[in-house]
Design an enzyme around this catalytic site. Structure first.
Site, PDB file in Angstrom:
ATOM      1  N   LYS A 210       0.837  -1.204   0.000  1.00  0.00           N
ATOM      2  CA  LYS A 210       0.000   0.000   0.000  1.00  0.00           C
ATOM      3  C   LYS A 210       0.874   1.257   0.000  1.00  0.00           C
ATOM      4  O   LYS A 210       0.707   2.144  -0.803  1.00  0.00           O
ATOM      5  CB  LYS A 210      -0.939  -0.040   1.212  1.00  0.00           C
ATOM      6  CG  LYS A 210      -1.829   1.176   1.319  1.00  0.00           C
ATOM      7  CD  LYS A 210      -2.815   1.057   2.462  1.00  0.00           C
ATOM      8  CE  LYS A 210      -3.504   2.401   2.661  1.00  0.00           C
ATOM      9  NZ  LYS A 210      -4.472   2.412   3.742  1.00  0.00           N
ATOM     10  N   GLU A 216      10.463  -4.759   4.489  1.00  0.00           N
ATOM     11  CA  GLU A 216      10.500  -6.183   4.105  1.00  0.00           C
ATOM     12  C   GLU A 216      10.186  -6.334   2.613  1.00  0.00           C
ATOM     13  O   GLU A 216      10.913  -7.004   1.871  1.00  0.00           O
ATOM     14  CB  GLU A 216       9.466  -6.998   4.908  1.00  0.00           C
ATOM     15  CG  GLU A 216       9.776  -7.146   6.381  1.00  0.00           C
ATOM     16  CD  GLU A 216       9.143  -6.071   7.235  1.00  0.00           C
ATOM     17  OE1 GLU A 216       8.852  -4.960   6.709  1.00  0.00           O
ATOM     18  OE2 GLU A 216       8.941  -6.313   8.437  1.00  0.00           O
ATOM     19  N   ARG A 271      -5.256  -4.266   5.892  1.00  0.00           N
ATOM     20  CA  ARG A 271      -5.824  -5.570   6.245  1.00  0.00           C
ATOM     21  C   ARG A 271      -7.224  -5.773   5.668  1.00  0.00           C
ATOM     22  O   ARG A 271      -7.842  -6.813   5.889  1.00  0.00           O
ATOM     23  CB  ARG A 271      -5.808  -5.755   7.767  1.00  0.00           C
ATOM     24  CG  ARG A 271      -6.474  -4.644   8.558  1.00  0.00           C
ATOM     25  CD  ARG A 271      -6.114  -4.718  10.034  1.00  0.00           C
ATOM     26  NE  ARG A 271      -6.577  -3.545  10.773  1.00  0.00           N
ATOM     27  CZ  ARG A 271      -5.915  -2.409  10.866  1.00  0.00           C
ATOM     28  NH1 ARG A 271      -4.754  -2.264  10.253  1.00  0.00           N
ATOM     29  NH2 ARG A 271      -6.402  -1.397  11.579  1.00  0.00           N
ATOM     30  N   GLU A 356      -4.845  -6.335  14.787  1.00  0.00           N
ATOM     31  CA  GLU A 356      -4.335  -5.034  14.349  1.00  0.00           C
ATOM     32  C   GLU A 356      -5.457  -3.993  14.378  1.00  0.00           C
ATOM     33  O   GLU A 356      -5.204  -2.809  14.569  1.00  0.00           O
ATOM     34  CB  GLU A 356      -3.733  -5.142  12.930  1.00  0.00           C
ATOM     35  CG  GLU A 356      -2.811  -3.982  12.582  1.00  0.00           C
ATOM     36  CD  GLU A 356      -1.970  -4.215  11.330  1.00  0.00           C
ATOM     37  OE1 GLU A 356      -0.795  -4.600  11.439  1.00  0.00           O
ATOM     38  OE2 GLU A 356      -2.497  -4.013  10.231  1.00  0.00           O
TER      39      GLU A 356
HETATM   40  O1  F6P Z   1       3.144  -3.021   9.783  1.00  0.00           O
HETATM   41  C1  F6P Z   1       1.775  -3.063   9.637  1.00  0.00           C
HETATM   42  C2  F6P Z   1       1.330  -2.746   8.241  1.00  0.00           C
HETATM   43  O2  F6P Z   1       1.264  -1.384   8.055  1.00  0.00           O
HETATM   44  C3  F6P Z   1      -0.012  -3.395   7.960  1.00  0.00           C
HETATM   45  O3  F6P Z   1      -1.077  -2.669   8.418  1.00  0.00           O
HETATM   46  C4  F6P Z   1       0.039  -3.567   6.499  1.00  0.00           C
HETATM   47  O4  F6P Z   1      -0.904  -4.491   6.064  1.00  0.00           O
HETATM   48  C5  F6P Z   1       1.466  -4.025   6.321  1.00  0.00           C
HETATM   49  O5  F6P Z   1       2.200  -3.288   7.262  1.00  0.00           O
HETATM   50  C6  F6P Z   1       2.040  -3.840   4.957  1.00  0.00           C
HETATM   51  O6  F6P Z   1       2.005  -2.526   4.552  1.00  0.00           O
HETATM   52  P1  F6P Z   1       2.208  -2.119   3.048  1.00  0.00           P
HETATM   53  O7  F6P Z   1       1.092  -2.727   2.255  1.00  0.00           O
HETATM   54  O8  F6P Z   1       2.149  -0.624   3.028  1.00  0.00           O
HETATM   55  O9  F6P Z   1       3.537  -2.633   2.591  1.00  0.00           O
END
Ligand code: F6P
Length: 550
Positions: A210, A216, A271, A356
């Site tokens: 998002k 990661e 989520r 969460e």
């Molecule tokens: O660390 C929590 C979080 O922000 C979640 O709410 C989300 O689903 C996940 O990390 C991944 O975030 P992104 O889609 O921005 O990489």
């Protein structure tokens, strides 16, 4: 307000429920069943082919009336309306919460900031359809002209758990010849184990994030990009990388062609995002027609949720039962046990969804709460978990309410496997509810030929307190439509609980501190900064890691 507020005032509905709890806590469910043979019929709801039997809960009509009064007192109908109307119920981030718009099949507008969001949603859905069809039918090929048959989703949290869970749940519908893989963990093993199996010429990477800033995902994506470029060269990237994100700028910065970007928006929480572009791998795995069925199932639940009276509203009833245990019985945990191997990742998915969303301690009036909010959720597939943690569920000192989920028909009707599976799910909820008294255990031992001494020695060990609550969610079969309903059911349940607890279920600030500290520690581990400003435990662990890695 309700519960123990700042000024220690409790609301009327809350006080009434406290007295209901005092009246009810010693009442045994087995006696309630014996006294009323219509109990199951009374406490069963149905939406399409999804049945909720909540009769094995520690409730009677007075308790339910009290819980429904709490929902009314908390203005739940208006809050449901506010979500569907795109009001900024995610108030700490000043955002609407409109995952329901992603599966809106009504043809009607849905508004965020006074603007209809449906045209952009439908535009992306069409793009997802065209792209997933093109991959599936070999029109969108890899750089060297080969069909893309290995699809790798790189994402974490909501950008991983929903797609993994749905792809696995619908494995029986996978398009022949397409293989799906998921890389989420920063642990290099996750990347290495997937890449080892793949041929760059036939691999499509979907970078799902998002924010497009998650360490990661970006680290894994960079590693995979390098792997591909090493094999096929820089020009191959456009044919092997697509991005799913709200952040166009970062996607471009990363080196993905914006034409290969599938957009979603801030009114979709991570989520709650599997219905958005984040569901692209689902479309490729099971075909867009099945993705649409998933949306339709969720829409059916949305419509039920939006229009059914509170007393007949499945998500509301499940939410209130959870509150009954959490806030009055002080049971701050529950388990979700699907009796379907394909739903094995559902508990992990729901863990994020629930914990969460409702793992919060500050209310909407900016006070630290003085009552319990989100419970701990755990689970696993039945019957496996019967042979692991069910001992505690039956005889432990902790009571764990359970949601059992079972399809009447299996995708793999082999011999009598499924009948055995179903007999187990029914037996477990019956056993939890009924239990076995010490006298009953003694009688059984006597009948088995044990002498008096043995009976005395064993009867307590062999007894079960019972009176342990569970819901049973029974459906015909786990297809895309039913799965959509099931997921939306939990989304709405969790939303209702957050509203009753007066918290914001749609932010996740609690994940930030750890991320922040990891960014400090990384250069210390890499030796580009000195470890300072830590407690002695962290300092000595840093030292030990460095010594091991020398
Ligand atoms: O660390 C929590 C979080 O922000 C979640 O709410 C989300 O689903 C996940 O990390 C991944 O975030 P992104 O889609 O921005 O990489």
């Amino acid at each position: 307000m309700f519960g123990l507020h700042k000024n220690k005032e409790k609301t009327k509905a809350w006080k009434k429920l406290e007295s209901e709890y005092k009246r009810f806590r010693k009442i045994e469910m087995r006696d309630l069943f014996a006294a009323d043979n219509k109990r199951a019929a009374k406490y069963t709801l149905r939406v399409d082919d999804l049945i909720l039997d909540y009769s094995k809960n520690r409730i009677d009509d007075k308790v339910m009336a009290g819980l429904l009064a709490l929902a009314e007192e908390r203005g739940i109908p208006a809050k449901i309306k506010a979500m569907f109307e795109g009001k900024k119920i995610n108030y700490t981030e000043n955002r609407s919460v409109l995952h329901v718009a992603l599966r809106n099949r009504s043809g009607q507008a849905m508004l965020s900031d006074g603007k209809d969001v449906m045209p952009q949603i439908n535009e992306v859905l069409l793009k997802m359809k065209n792209f997933s069809d093109a991959v599936r039918f070999g029109k969108f090929k890899g750089y060297t002209g080969k069909k893309l048959t290995n699809i790798v989703n790189i994402g974490i949290g909501g950008s991983d758990l929903g797609p993994v869970m749905v792809c696995e749940a619908l494995r029986k519908y996978w398009i022949k010849g397409i293989n799906c893989y998921f890389i989420s963990n920063i642990d290099g093993t996750a990347c290495a184990e997937v890449l080892n199996k793949l041929d760059p010429e036939t691999t499509l990477f979907i970078i799902a994030s998002k924010t497009f800033t998650t360490i990661e995902t970006l680290t894994n994506a960079k590693t995979c990009r390098k792997w591909l470029v090493n094999a096929l060269g820089e020009h191959a990237v456009d044919k092997h990388f697509v991005a799913l994100s709200t952040n166009r700028e970062e996607v471009i910065k990363f080196g993905i062609n914006p034409e290969n970007m599938f957009e979603f928006w801030d009114f979709v929480g991570g989520r709650y995002s599997l219905w958005s572009a984040i569901g692209l791998i689902i479309c490729i795995a099971v075909g867009f027609e099945n993705f649409e069925k998933l949306l339709e199932g969720a829409y059916a639940m949305d419509e039920h949720f939006r229009t059914a009276p509170l007393a007949e509203n499945m998500p509301v009833i499940m939410a209130l039962l959870g509150i009954w245990y959490n806030n009055f019985f002080n049971i701050h945990r529950y388990a979700v046990i699907p009796y379907d191997q394909y739903l094995q990742y559902l508990p992990a998915y729901l863990q994020q969804l629930d914990m969460e969303s409702n793992g919060k301690s500050v209310d909407r009036e900016n006070n630290f709460v003085k009552y319990a909010t989100g419970p701990v959720l755990f689970g696993g597939a039945g019957t496996n978990v019967q042979h692991s943690f069910f001992q505690l569920l039956h005889q432990g000192t902790e009571i764990v309410p359970v949601d059992f989920i079972a399809p009447a028909i299996s995708h793999n009707e082999i011999g009598n496997h499924h009948q055995i599976l179903l007999s187990n799910v029914l037996a477990q909820s019956e056993a939890l509810m009924r239990g076995k008294t010490v006298a009953e255990a003694a009688e059984e031992l006597r009948k088995a030929g044990k002498d008096k001494e043995e009976v005395e020695a064993l009867k307590k060990y062999k007894s079960f307190s019972g009176n342990r609550p569970s819901n049973t969610l029974l459906c015909k079969k786990i297809d895309a439509f039913t799965l959509g309903m099931l997921i939306a059911l939990y989304e709405h349940k969790i939303f209702i609980q957050g509203m009753v607890w007066n918290i914001n279920s749609f932010d996740q600030m609690g994940v930030e501190l750890g991320k922040q500290l990891a960014l400090n520690i990384l250069p210390e581990l890499e030796g580009t900064a000195f470890a300072v400003n830590h407690d002695s435990s962290t300092l000595s662990l840093i030292k030990a890691i460095k010594a091991f890695r020398k």
